[in-house]
Design an enzyme around this catalytic site. Structure first.
Site, short mmCIF file in Angstrom:
data_model
loop_
_atom_site.label_atom_id
_atom_site.label_comp_id
_atom_site.label_asym_id
_atom_site.label_seq_id
_atom_site.Cartn_x
_atom_site.Cartn_y
_atom_site.Cartn_z
N ASP A 100 25.52 26.63 85.10
CA ASP A 100 26.27 27.80 84.63
C ASP A 100 26.50 28.80 85.76
OD1 ASP A 100 25.85 26.50 82.29
OD2 ASP A 100 24.91 28.17 81.23
N ASN B 157 16.45 32.72 87.44
CA ASN B 157 15.72 31.52 87.06
C ASN B 157 15.95 30.36 88.03
OD1 ASN B 157 18.37 31.11 86.20
ND2 ASN B 157 17.75 29.80 84.50
N ASP C 276 22.40 24.45 90.20
CA ASP C 276 22.47 25.02 88.87
C ASP C 276 23.85 24.70 88.30
OD1 ASP C 276 21.96 26.78 86.66
OD2 ASP C 276 23.09 28.34 87.70
#
Length: 410
Positions: free
Chosen positions: A199, A356, A197
């Site tokens: 962020d 997520n 990921d």
């Protein structure tokens, strides 16, 4: 060499061959290993196993050899000669008689990596006890790194990897240490794919919040982001809601946001080391290609995918275009990258911090929750809760010395 030419001691593989375990202890200095085996060579013994470790200048050297047979050589003579040599070197020695080789390691082999900042005796004792509780045996322990965290690896046999992982995940959370359990085997050192990921993982920021700061709606966007990362909101809905707040922002802000992005400590070292070890590295993000494309170029990434902010007539429209990268999308992209890289999913590593990221973490061979929300830590294969992204290398069995060697010529 024909079978008739192979020495009898080498042919015998059972437990009936007399052997000697020669153990040497003392202050380390050059020549000890060569000196011991020069001494043993006079008795024409065969070497079955060797292990040596040096800790704070003190050496422990163990040699398992066949007992001397014939030619006037005796076990008593070997013992006396080795003791005399050790005394001349100001070393201590112990020689133990036995039969055969080491006992075979149990089925079910795993590597257990423990990260502590610091690593306490209490937590080490608890981890070792839980390994025993699962029926496992600790065959070997060695240190992978002493900074920025202490990382040690336990080679464990005799218990199921998944059972061990489940047991130690509960224990590690209670102790405040990070523990990763992976199955032993060639795959651990095979060429792999690492997907992370962006962020709050590869970078310290939330990219949409950087854009929002320029639009004067940072607080509103941050509140929606927090709820989405906790799994309280549908990601796609939250994405559209946040991006709508950016409508009318001048496209020139993209370059400003790129300049504001801060890499997580250890990010460059992680990527550079992985690339030099033959890994392929990619990123998937619920953020925006306007930033991930720049990161891909700057860091030499093999893969990158994210959402795309729509820009018309030099202004952000408040919409995104193309395929939405959400929770399911990240897992789908992991599979796509793996197929393009020719890497089985079992040999992939995924790193993330938010809800997520969960599908991606669970789809990978090893899912690492990096400074993650509680929901993510509980669901991932393992968690890292120190602020250094390159500590993930230790979970792959890479030592600090190997990291430094891979980055020497910068």
């Amino acid at each position: 060499m024909s079978a008739s030419q192979i020495p009898a001691a080498a042919v015998a593989t059972g437990d009936d061959v007399p052997t000697l375990l020669v153990k040497i202890f003392g202050k380390d200095r050059p020549g000890i290993t060569a000196g011991l085996f020069d001494t043993l060579a006079a008795f024409a013994v065969d070497v079955i196993d060797i292990e040596q470790i040096v800790t704070r200048g003190r050496i422990t050297l163990c040699a398992l050899v066949t007992a001397p047979v014939g030619g006037g050589a005796t076990e008593g003579g070997l013992r006396a000669t080795v003791h005399s040599w050790a005394e001349s070197m100001h070393l201590q020695t112990e020689i133990i008689s036995g039969l055969g080789d080491n006992r075979p390691r149990g089925v079910g082999r795993s590597h257990v990596t423990v990260l502590g900042h610091p690593l306490t005796a209490e937590s080490t004792a608890a981890i070792a006890a839980r390994i025993t509780d699962t029926g496992g045996n600790i065959d070997r322990i060695f240190r992978l790194a002493k900074y920025p965290v202490t990382a040690v690896e336990f080679a464990v046999s005799g218990t199921d990897t998944e059972k061990l992982r489940t047991t130690l995940a509960t224990e590690s959370a209670a102790l405040g240490v990070d523990v990763a359990v992976v199955a032993a085997g060639l795959q651990r050192r095979a060429q792999r794919l690492v997907v992370m990921d962006v962020d709050s993982t590869l970078i310290q920021d939330e990219v949409i919040e950087l854009f929002a700061a320029h639009a004067g709606c940072e607080a509103e966007v941050a509140e929606v982001t927090t709820r989405a990362m906790r799994g309280e909101l549908d990601f796609e809905e939250s994405l559209h809601e946040r991006v709508a707040l950016l409508a009318g922002l001048d496209a020139s802000v993209v370059e400003k946001v790129r300049a504001e992005v801060r890499l997580t400590p250890g990010a460059r070292t992680l990527i550079r080391t992985l690339k030099r070890l033959g890994f392929q590295v990619g990123v998937v993000s619920g953020g925006f290609t306007q930033v991930t494309d720049d990161l891909r170029e700057r860091l030499g990434l093999d893969f990158a995918s994210a959402n795309t902010l729509e820009i018309v007539d030099g202004k952000l429209t408040g919409r995104v275009t193309g395929e939405i990268v959400d929770r399911e999308g990240k897992a789908r992209l992991l599979r796509r990258f793996a197929a393009e890289a020719g890497v089985p999913l079992a040999q992939t590593v995924a790193i993330g911090d938010g809800a997520n990221d969960l599908d991606m973490l669970n789809a990978a061979g090893l899912g690492v929750a990096f400074n993650a929300k509680p929901l993510v830590r509980e669901a991932a294969h393992t968690a890292v809760n120190v602020p250094f992204l390159d500590t993930v290398l230790y979970l792959l069995g890479v030592t600090r010395e190997e990291v430094e060697a891979a980055n020497t010529h910068e």
